[in-house]
Design an enzyme around this catalytic site. Structure first.
Site, PDB file in Angstrom:
ATOM      1  N   CYS A 172      53.103  53.683  38.895  1.00 23.32           N
ATOM      2  CA  CYS A 172      52.323  54.701  38.188  1.00 23.32           C
ATOM      3  C   CYS A 172      50.921  54.201  37.853  1.00 23.32           C
ATOM      4  O   CYS A 172      50.730  53.483  36.871  1.00 23.32           O
ATOM      5  CB  CYS A 172      53.058  55.115  36.915  1.00 23.32           C
ATOM      6  SG  CYS A 172      52.153  56.329  35.951  1.00 23.32           S
ATOM      7  N   CYS A 188      49.575  55.350  34.479  1.00 20.20           N
ATOM      8  CA  CYS A 188      50.127  54.633  33.324  1.00 20.20           C
ATOM      9  C   CYS A 188      49.524  53.239  33.211  1.00 20.20           C
ATOM     10  O   CYS A 188      49.233  52.780  32.111  1.00 20.20           O
ATOM     11  CB  CYS A 188      51.649  54.468  33.452  1.00 20.20           C
ATOM     12  SG  CYS A 188      52.516  55.892  34.072  1.00 20.20           S
ATOM     13  N   ASP A 189      49.388  52.542  34.343  1.00 20.35           N
ATOM     14  CA  ASP A 189      49.105  51.109  34.292  1.00 20.35           C
ATOM     15  C   ASP A 189      47.749  50.683  34.857  1.00 20.35           C
ATOM     16  O   ASP A 189      47.366  49.517  34.731  1.00 20.35           O
ATOM     17  CB  ASP A 189      50.211  50.347  35.042  1.00 20.35           C
ATOM     18  CG  ASP A 189      51.573  50.599  34.415  1.00 20.35           C
ATOM     19  OD1 ASP A 189      51.626  50.744  33.188  1.00 20.35           O
ATOM     20  OD2 ASP A 189      52.573  50.671  35.158  1.00 20.35           O
TER      21      ASP A 189
END
Ligand code: NDP
Length: 307
Positions: free
Chosen positions: A132, A135-136
């Site tokens: 992701c 997300c990261d």
């Protein structure tokens, strides 16, 4: 007994929730570990009709939820442990043991990102290996990163990561991309993205720190091995449908997707919507569309039962 239980809160589940709530069916929505579904892991959604400037994925899902709640949809946290579709009404069993009988069930549990399944990958998930970018991605500022995959997801992730990384290496196992033309063009023209064709990741290397430090690559045409220093590996190679609890209870295809005919499964009163039954389109708008269809089918079924 419930009228309608909806499993999942992605675009399909929330659309089904809105429609069934507006139809006064007082739906109960079971919300799992990823409220809002996969769209909450994307950044900008540019292709959902009605948002000419694009909209943030998390915001879009929050709006869908508000719209369902406005008409009285009820949400309950829970993981589906198993189901019993042999009985009438069908039953949902949650992991805390709660059993929920319902006249109709709409399965909208979506799909989950796949990993490469190379031995070094699993232990480094969360330590540089991720699926992701939204997300990261921000953790990897001014360092080189790699994305593996050749579909639209890989292109989208690679482009997103150029906001942070010093360089994005896009590794694909063939010399041709599966992704749409427009995404391929944007990706291959991007000055920060370098494509590595006909290559697979053989091993994720962590040297000493228990964090990704490099990848061992293998050219599938020549067999040549090389090492690519990167701080993170973003795996974007497709998805697996979330159908574990339904095995043996409902007809699935050979890779686990629910087989549905206009959202109707082989079990009376049980419908499927969104990515859990759609290996080919997998768009927010098609998921929402099938959520609407499932809701209308459930409504008709309930009406029919009550003559
Ligand atoms: P896809 O199935 O389209 O692509 C998966 C990619 O990963 C393929 O290029 C495949 O290679 C590669 N791959 C699969 N397994 C492995 C493996 N073990 N090792 C190395 N490479 C592997 O998945 P996506 O998630 O990209 O897209 C799914 C659907 O969602 C598509 O229909 C796509 O169009 C859509 N989508 C649309 C977006 C948008 O419109 N904005 C954004 C994101 C997705 P190969 O090509 O060789 O099979």
């Amino acid at each position: 007994m419930e009228n309608v239980v909806i499993l999942g809160t992605g675009a399909a589940g929330l659309t089904a929730a809105m429609y069934t709530a507006r139809a006064n069916l007082n739906p109960l929505i079971i919300e799992g570990l990823q409220p809002g579904g996969q769209l909450t892991t994307t950044s900008e959604v540019e292709n959902f009709p009605g948002f000419p400037e694009g909209i943030d994925g998390t915001e879009l899902m929050a709006k869908m939820r508000q719209q369902a709640e406005r008409f009285g949809a009820r949400f309950q946290y829970g993981q589906v442990a198993s189901v019993d579709f042999q009985t009438k009404p069908p039953k949902i069993i949650l992991d805390d043991g709660t059993t929920i009988p319902s006249q109709t069930v709409i399965i909208a549990t979506g799909a989950t990102a796949k990993y490469l399944n190379i031995p070094s990958e699993q232990k480094l998930i969360g330590r540089g290996v991720t699926s992701c970018a939204t997300c990261d991605g921000a953790f990897y500022k001014n360092v080189p990163v790699a994305v593996v995959g050749g579909g639209d997801t890989a292109m989208e992730e690679a482009i997103f990561l150029t906001r942070f990384a010093s360089k994005v290496h896009l590794i694909h196992r063939r010399d041709e991309f599966r992704a749409s033309k427009i995404m391929v063009e944007r990706t291959t023209k991007h000055p920060k993205i370098e494509v590595i064709y006909s290559t697979v990741v053989d091993e994720v290397l962590d040297v000493s720190k228990n964090e990704v430090s490099a990848l061992r690559l293998k050219n599938v045409k020549t067999g040549a091995l090389s090492t690519l220093p990167v701080a993170a590996l973003f795996v974007a190679i497709g998805h697996q449908p979330n159908t574990g609890p339904f095995k043996g209870q409902i007809v699935l295809n050979e890779v686990g997707y629910i087989i549905a005919d206009n959202t109707k499964t082989n079990v009376e009163g049980v419908y499927a919507a969104g990515d859990v039954q759609d290996p080919s389109y997998r768009q927010a708008i098609t998921a929402a569309g099938s959520g609407c269809m499932a809701a209308l089918e459930a409504e008709r079924y309930i009406q029919h039962q009550h003559g």
